[in-house]
Design an enzyme around this catalytic site. Structure first.
Site, PDB file in Angstrom:
ATOM      1  CG  HIS A 168      -1.796   1.383   1.337  1.00 50.23           C
ATOM      2  ND1 HIS A 168      -1.320   2.219   2.301  1.00 50.23           N
ATOM      3  CD2 HIS A 168      -2.822   1.676   0.775  1.00 50.23           C
ATOM      4  CE1 HIS A 168      -2.315   3.053   2.246  1.00 50.23           C
ATOM      5  NE2 HIS A 168      -3.086   2.786   1.410  1.00 50.23           N
ATOM      6  CG  HIS A 214      -0.389   9.637   0.448  1.00 53.45           C
ATOM      7  ND1 HIS A 214      -0.448   9.779   1.913  1.00 53.45           N
ATOM      8  CD2 HIS A 214      -1.505   8.985   0.070  1.00 53.45           C
ATOM      9  CE1 HIS A 214      -1.729   8.851   2.254  1.00 53.45           C
ATOM     10  NE2 HIS A 214      -2.253   8.671   0.944  1.00 53.45           N
TER      11      HIS A 214
END
Length: 628
Positions: A168, A214
């Protein structure tokens, strides 16, 4: 703790110690309040900086073979002083469950042990002493508890039939909010056997190139092309089976075209192109050896949008939230979320639009596993289309909700399609969740933050030690079976015990080589104990603990535990070693996790790993496994 001078040295040494600034040795008697009887007479060394060391306290006393090992040696040698290769082969077949072992295999083991133990080229004997036999059993290299580096599952089924080692936010070096983005965590994951790499791709500040970061956080970006090149270089360094790149795409159509060009130019023949726009069935890992697969949400046809800028104000928590009944797909792709200032102006020419259409089409053709969610609720999301396969993503919380009310639908969905589960958005510190509920419902991609550590990640490492560590573990048959009336496995059904695992913890060794003498205790050897347990379905979960063995670098326990298992196929054996501390939290001394289905019966050396999953050089346990 107080110290008293020994009688025979007292007068002469007392004055010297006070006057001399050089390092002086002084014979002293330890009179410890708690352990005086054990340490009376220990030699102490005092240095000029006042640090007190012990020499006798930290001596490592080597423990001999456990009684079971002695008895087995005696049994298979008929009481003789040496064990021949043929006798060793019989032991391997009968006790260790290795029915395929040959005399040649046993001779090789004998030769390796004699070379390792005696360091001479030629031997007058080609047989093992009891001590040699014990050393063989206690060698993690020669006698591991599972088959290492051996792919033994059927690899010819569709990808949906396998649990797949999944990362992830694979590019993050630390926490989810402010850590650096880099290709190094990607490389590390691939070298560990991870087969699914997630990249969040965004326009750079000038909107003319692609970064990985991110989104809507303070993480520093890394170039998309750099990540692709690292994947190419390291994709198959540990495993030949396919690497899947899941893209969370926030690109404009022109940058999607650029992304397609980068992917094609980087991977060339390694890239897998689907035969048609929507596959009816996924290919097998065997068919896809040394191939790169792209999975993301297909872009919509390009259209100008002036009203989407407000979407850019979502917080990270909103981005990963699962407020709807089934959880949001972490990739909401560009065509309907691009910022209005990142697209061409209203005066763009038709030719530019046409180029964007071409670019989007090229990007779309790369996508082998289509992601996305249909409109409607959870029941609709879990519907199986016989004419195509797709990938659905749920957060850990959304999965819990889904399994409460639609557990059998989840299993039915995962028999053909791919389910990806990801950590909830509030795990800012890159922690992880318990993976067992996802595996029990057939989820193939249980996405973890590989840069973190903790017990959940230890379970993930343990699961993917299966099947030679190749990153693909075939799901047990009960998750794939369909009855005559279309019924599938019911996770809520009460199950009977299938078999029982008996685990005996004999002894441990090697910590004195991996840690400093004072690592666990300043004044005495460690007080080790071992925890052994099962992670699995709720009825199988259990944790046991040995007694504490005080003041011993080579503890001997000889304790046995029994674990009844209703679903042994997905059960994991947890092993942890700790050092007891009376006044503070117990010290960590090593851990490992194994799939129960992979365990070899018999007596084996169990290696230990640190908190982050790195193997300790020497620390290990001698254990016995038996299935009843």
């Amino acid at each position: 703790m107080s110290f008293k001078l020994s009688n025979d040295k007292e007068k002469g040494e007392k004055s010297n110690f006070a006057e001399n600034n050089e390092e002086e040795t002084l014979l002293m008697v330890v009179q410890a309040n708690e352990k005086s009887s054990r340490y009376l007479g220990d030699v102490m060394i005092r240095t000029k900086n006042g640090f007190v060391e012990t020499s006798a306290n930290f001596k490592v006393v080597e423990a001999g073979p456990p009684p079971d090992v002695k008895d087995l040696f005696k049994k298979y040698t008929d009481g003789a002083a040496h064990m021949t290769a043929e006798q060793l082969r019989n032991f391997l077949a009968d006790v260790q469950g290795d029915s395929t072992a040959s005399i040649a295999d046993a001779e090789k083991i004998v030769e390796q042990i004699l070379n390792k133990r005696h360091h001479i080229a030629k031997f007058t004997r080609h047989a093992l002493t009891p001590d040699d036999f014990h050393r063989y059993l206690f060698s993690a290299d020669l006698n591991p508890p599972i088959r290492e580096n051996q792919v033994h599952h059927d690899m010819t089924k569709p990808l949906s039939h396998y649990f797949i080692y999944t990362g992830h936010n694979s590019y993050l070096t630390g926490n989810q909010l402010s850590s650096d983005c880099s290709d190094i965590p990607i490389t590390n994951a691939l070298k560990r056997g991870v087969r699914v790499i997630e990249l969040d791709i965004w326009p750079n500040s000038t909107k003319d190139d692609i970064n990985v970061l991110h989104g809507r956080t303070l993480t520093t970006p890394v170039e998309f092309i750099r990540c692709l090149k690292s994947i190419k270089e390291h994709a198959f360094s540990l495993s030949p089976y396919p690497v899947i790149i899941t893209l969370e795409d926030h690109l404009t159509p022109d940058l999607q075209a650029k992304a397609a060009e980068m992917i094609i130019d980087t991977f060339e023949d390694m890239l897998y192109y689907p035969e048609c726009e929507c596959l009816e069935e996924l290919p097998s890992p065997e068919d896809l050896k040394h191939r790169i697969i792209i999975s993301t949400k297909p872009p919509k046809k390009y259209h100008k949008s002036k009203s989407v800028k407000s979407k850019g104000n979502k917080s990270q928590k909103d981005k990963d939230s699962d407020d709807d009944v089934w959880g949001k797909e972490p990739s909401d792709l560009v065509s309907d979320q691009e910022d209005s200032d990142s697209s061409d102006s209203d005066t763009s020419e038709d030719s530019d639009d046409e180029l964007k259409h071409v670019g989007v089409d090229a990007y779309k053709r790369l996508i082998a596993i289509h992601a996305g969610k249909p409109k409607g609720g959870l029941k609709e999301a879990l519907k199986v289309d016989p004419n195509k396969v797709r990938r659905l993503s749920l957060s850990e919380k959304a999965l819990e909700k889904a399994t409460e009310s639609h557990g059998m639908d989840v299993i039915r969905f995962t028999q053909k399609n791919v389910l990806r589960v990801y950590p909830k958005g509030t795990r800012f510190n890159s922690s992880n969740y318990k993976p067992l509920i996802a595996w029990m419902h057939g989820a193939q991609m249980v996405a973890f933050n590989m840069q973190g550590y903790g017990r959940s990640l230890w379970l993930m490492h343990g699961m993917f030690r299966a099947n030679g560590g190749c990153g693909y573990v075939k799901k047990p048959d009960f998750l794939m079976n369909v009855g005559s009336d279309g019924e599938v496995f019911n996770p809520k059904a009460k199950l009977s015990v299938k078999n029982t695992l008996k685990v005996k913890v004999y002894m441990g060794d090697g910590w004195h080589l991996d840690f400093k003498p004072t690592h666990f205790d300043l004044y005495s050897p460690p007080d080790f104990y071992t925890k052994v347990g099962i992670a699995g379905v709720p009825d199988d979960v259990k944790m046991e603990k040995t007694k504490i063995k005080e003041d011993n670098w080579t503890p001997v326990w000889g304790e046995e535990f029994t674990f009844p298992l209703t679903v042994p196929e997905i059960a994991l054996l947890r092993i942890e070693v700790h050092e007891y501390d009376m006044s503070e939290k117990d010290d960590f001394a090593g851990q490992i996790c194994f799939p129960v289905s992979e365990l070899r019966p018999g007596i084996h050396a169990v290696p230990l790993f640190d908190r982050k999953g790195k193997k300790l050089n020497s620390a290990r346990l001698l254990m016995r496994f038996e299935f009843v």
